[in-house]
Write a protein that holds these residues in place. Structure first.
Motif, PDB file in Angstrom:
ATOM      1  N   PRO A  75       2.137  -5.762   0.761  1.00 30.27           N
ATOM      2  CA  PRO A  75       2.347  -6.162  -0.634  1.00 30.27           C
ATOM      3  C   PRO A  75       1.157  -6.921  -1.218  1.00 30.27           C
ATOM      4  O   PRO A  75       0.818  -6.745  -2.392  1.00 30.27           O
ATOM      5  N   GLN A  76       0.505  -7.757  -0.407  1.00 29.76           N
ATOM      6  CA  GLN A  76      -0.674  -8.466  -0.893  1.00 29.76           C
ATOM      7  C   GLN A  76      -1.788  -7.491  -1.244  1.00 29.76           C
ATOM      8  O   GLN A  76      -2.424  -7.592  -2.299  1.00 29.76           O
ATOM      9  N   GLN A  77      -2.019  -6.503  -0.392  1.00 29.61           N
ATOM     10  CA  GLN A  77      -3.080  -5.533  -0.643  1.00 29.61           C
ATOM     11  C   GLN A  77      -2.753  -4.625  -1.820  1.00 29.61           C
ATOM     12  O   GLN A  77      -3.660  -4.147  -2.512  1.00 29.61           O
ATOM     13  N   ASP A 125      -1.487  -5.405  -4.554  1.00 29.73           N
ATOM     14  CA  ASP A 125      -1.785  -6.099  -5.806  1.00 29.73           C
ATOM     15  C   ASP A 125      -3.067  -5.495  -6.381  1.00 29.73           C
ATOM     16  O   ASP A 125      -4.115  -5.490  -5.718  1.00 29.73           O
ATOM     17  N   VAL A 126      -3.002  -4.974  -7.620  1.00 31.99           N
ATOM     18  CA  VAL A 126      -4.156  -4.260  -8.188  1.00 31.99           C
ATOM     19  C   VAL A 126      -5.317  -5.187  -8.547  1.00 31.99           C
ATOM     20  O   VAL A 126      -6.358  -4.705  -9.000  1.00 31.99           O
ATOM     21  N   SER A 127      -5.152  -6.486  -8.325  1.00 32.30           N
ATOM     22  CA  SER A 127      -6.286  -7.389  -8.499  1.00 32.30           C
ATOM     23  C   SER A 127      -7.049  -7.570  -7.190  1.00 32.30           C
ATOM     24  O   SER A 127      -8.089  -8.224  -7.160  1.00 32.30           O
ATOM     25  N   GLN A 128      -6.526  -6.992  -6.101  1.00 29.32           N
ATOM     26  CA  GLN A 128      -7.173  -7.073  -4.799  1.00 29.32           C
ATOM     27  C   GLN A 128      -8.155  -5.910  -4.618  1.00 29.32           C
ATOM     28  O   GLN A 128      -8.149  -4.952  -5.387  1.00 29.32           O
ATOM     29  N   SER A 137      -6.063  -1.066  -1.285  1.00 28.02           N
ATOM     30  CA  SER A 137      -4.811  -0.724  -1.959  1.00 28.02           C
ATOM     31  C   SER A 137      -4.688   0.745  -2.335  1.00 28.02           C
ATOM     32  O   SER A 137      -3.588   1.245  -2.551  1.00 28.02           O
ATOM     33  N   GLU A 185       2.840   0.483 -14.793  1.00 25.53           N
ATOM     34  CA  GLU A 185       2.585  -0.954 -14.890  1.00 25.53           C
ATOM     35  C   GLU A 185       1.188  -1.295 -15.390  1.00 25.53           C
ATOM     36  O   GLU A 185       0.871  -2.474 -15.581  1.00 25.53           O
ATOM     37  N   ASN A 186       0.335  -0.274 -15.599  1.00 25.77           N
ATOM     38  CA  ASN A 186      -1.066  -0.562 -15.924  1.00 25.77           C
ATOM     39  C   ASN A 186      -1.587   0.246 -17.111  1.00 25.77           C
ATOM     40  O   ASN A 186      -2.742   0.682 -17.126  1.00 25.77           O
ATOM     41  N   PRO A 214      -7.003  -0.156 -12.045  1.00 28.20           N
ATOM     42  CA  PRO A 214      -6.552  -1.440 -11.516  1.00 28.20           C
ATOM     43  C   PRO A 214      -7.317  -2.565 -12.204  1.00 28.20           C
ATOM     44  O   PRO A 214      -8.373  -2.331 -12.805  1.00 28.20           O
ATOM     45  N   SER A 215      -6.801  -3.775 -12.122  1.00 27.95           N
ATOM     46  CA  SER A 215      -7.485  -4.890 -12.779  1.00 27.95           C
ATOM     47  C   SER A 215      -8.737  -5.324 -12.023  1.00 27.95           C
ATOM     48  O   SER A 215      -9.660  -5.882 -12.613  1.00 27.95           O
TER      49      SER A 215
END
Length: 486
Positions: free
Chosen positions: A115-117, A119-122, A127, A143-144, A165-166
């Motif tokens: 779940p941490q990976q 994250d599209v800010s990672q 990811s 979501e984006n 991704p962000s």
């Protein structure tokens, strides 16, 4: 005029709103076609390959070319959990044995996106395997702020969803991911790009075909992923299940394997030392664990044998070379074979203007890879772009200026690669090679067993035996012959 501008502005806003609404409709329709699942598992058989190499195969142990053969994965199982979100997959493998042996060693394939990976800010490289799946892609699109367009690919019309991704690429540019939705609202392809040391803006494409209903779960029967146009991962799906109650416990990490997370830390600085092998001939090393190079001085230029396994090592060796032999250009860099740990230092040498010498079987790969745009990167070659020049040898080539001579030979057959070359400096009787490593006190591995008959046939008379993978102590012909029981 003001009324016209106002009307144009309103039309633009309305069009943007309509496109956004259309994207939402496309996403919803595709999610419905895939069963509106919260999680899914699928199983079957698979095969993979270590990037730029080839995989152990119980019936085919000799590398024919890049990524051929691939490594079979039996009892394959993957879990896609959209709620977490997370992805895990596992299977049984047979791997190359230790020390270069081609004896098979059973192993376990396991990869995950936590779940941490996810994250599209990672970092995108940790990811993207989740978002390359049809289910993960649609979740990311929803979501984006996905946009929608129409394209025709191979004669087939698609509605294409695009989002980013962000997290940004090292260059500051946005990453992009596209999903190709067909007329039945099925996701046929997902593609993205990732900055890669050798492949530049590496194209990653996942193709999903033969969608079918596996007892209530929609899944593709065939999945193929390529990277840079090369085979990378394949799955033949024979079963699937939607929303399994035990999704959180399926595919547990193997013992000793933590949950994982984005890689961190800075590699230690490289301290280069040199060993003089003769006039204008030096071995460069960074000590234990080093990938060694040899530099050769000619009348008006320098030849570097191997460039190190990373950009940092390549840069460090370039700097040391210029200290040892100032005011001469590095005209050539020899690549023993195209595995990723032997090509990592090539980009800074290309930026330096050096021509890559490699075996003919490697030429197409290196020319394509190193001439790919590098817009996602900020490395040496991205900052100083130059066209990669590759000079191929067939079975033997001699480089000489009348005083200095370097002989290069193609060693084949050898199980490790079909494009292995070695270098020999006859004046100093120095033999330089990539992965024919001799370990003191151990019998010769299968790769050395392939090299020695070649050396005997060609009557190469060497005293010093230098590995790219540095040895704890200098090695000689006697060490090689002892390992062979001679």
């Amino acid at each position: 005029m003001k009324k016209i501008l106002l009307a144009a502005t309103c039309m633009a806003v309305l069009c943007a709103s309509a496109l956004a609404q259309d994207a939402k409709s496309v996403i919803a329709a595709a999610q419905k076609a895939l069963g509106d699942v919260k999680s899914i598992t699928y199983s079957g058989s698979a095969k993979d390959v270590a990037f730029q190499q080839c995989g152990a195969n119980s019936t085919d142990m000799v590398c024919r070319s890049m990524h051929d053969p691939m490594r079979p994965i039996n009892n394959y199982l993957r879990v896609i959990d959209l709620t977490a979100p997370a992805s895990r997959h596992t299977g049984a493998t047979n791997n190359i044995g230790p020390g270069g042996s081609t004896a098979l060693t059973p192993g376990t394939f396991f990869q995950q996106v936590t779940p941490q990976q996810a994250d599209v800010s990672q970092p995108w490289n940790t990811s993207l395997e989740f978002y390359l799946t049809p289910w993960g892609f649609l979740k990311g699109a929803a979501e984006n702020n996905a946009t929608v367009s129409k394209r025709k690919v191979a004669g087939k019309n698609y509605t294409v969803l695009t989002w980013s991704p962000s997290v940004k690429a090292p260059s500051g540019k946005n990453y992009v991911i596209n999903g190709y939705v067909d007329g039945k609202n099925m996701v046929d392809q997902v593609e993205t790009w990732l900055g890669e040391n050798i492949m530049g803006d590496m194209h990653i494409l996942a193709t999903y075909s033969d969608w079918k209903d596996f007892s209530g779960a929609m899944a593709p029967a065939k999945i193929v992923q390529t990277r840079g146009g090369w085979p990378f991962f394949e799955v033949n799906v024979t079963a699937a299940k939607a929303n399994p109650s035990d999704v959180a416990t399926l595919v547990p990490a193997p013992a000793g394997r933590g949950p994982g997370g984005p890689p961190g830390g800075t590699p230690p600085a490289l301290t280069v030392t040199s060993e003089k092998l003769g006039d204008g001939l030096y071995r460069l090393t960074t000590g234990p664990g080093s990938y060694d190079s040899v530099i050769v001085e000619f009348k008006d230029h320098i030849m570097m044998l191997e460039a190190g396994q990373s950009e940092a090592r390549g840069l460090a060796y370039i700097a040391e070379t210029k200290k040892l032999i100032p005011n001469k250009p590095i005209r050539y860099v020899m690549n023993t074979h195209p595995h990723s740990d032997h090509t990592g230092g090539l980009p800074p040498l290309v930026a330096e203007g050096a021509t890559i010498i490699t075996q003919k079987n490697n030429q197409a790969f290196l020319e394509k890879a190193l001439n790919t745009p590098r817009t996602l990167m900020n490395d040496t070659l991205a900052k100083n772009p130059k066209k990669a020049k590759v000079e191929a040898i067939l079975e033997k080539k001699v480089y000489t200026d009348g005083t200095r001579t370097v002989e290069m030979y193609h060693v084949f057959p050898a199980p490790h690669s079909n494009g292995l070359i070695i270098a020999y400096m006859p004046k100093e009787k120095v033999l330089f090679q990539g992965d024919f490593s001799v370990n003191p006190g151990e019998p010769a591995n299968d790769h050395v067993k392939a090299l020695v008959p070649f050396l005997e046939k060609t009557k190469i008379d060497f005293d010093r035996y230098i590995n790219v993978h540095t040895s704890a102590a200098p090695q000689s012909k006697a060490d090689v012959w002892k390992a062979m029981g001679k």
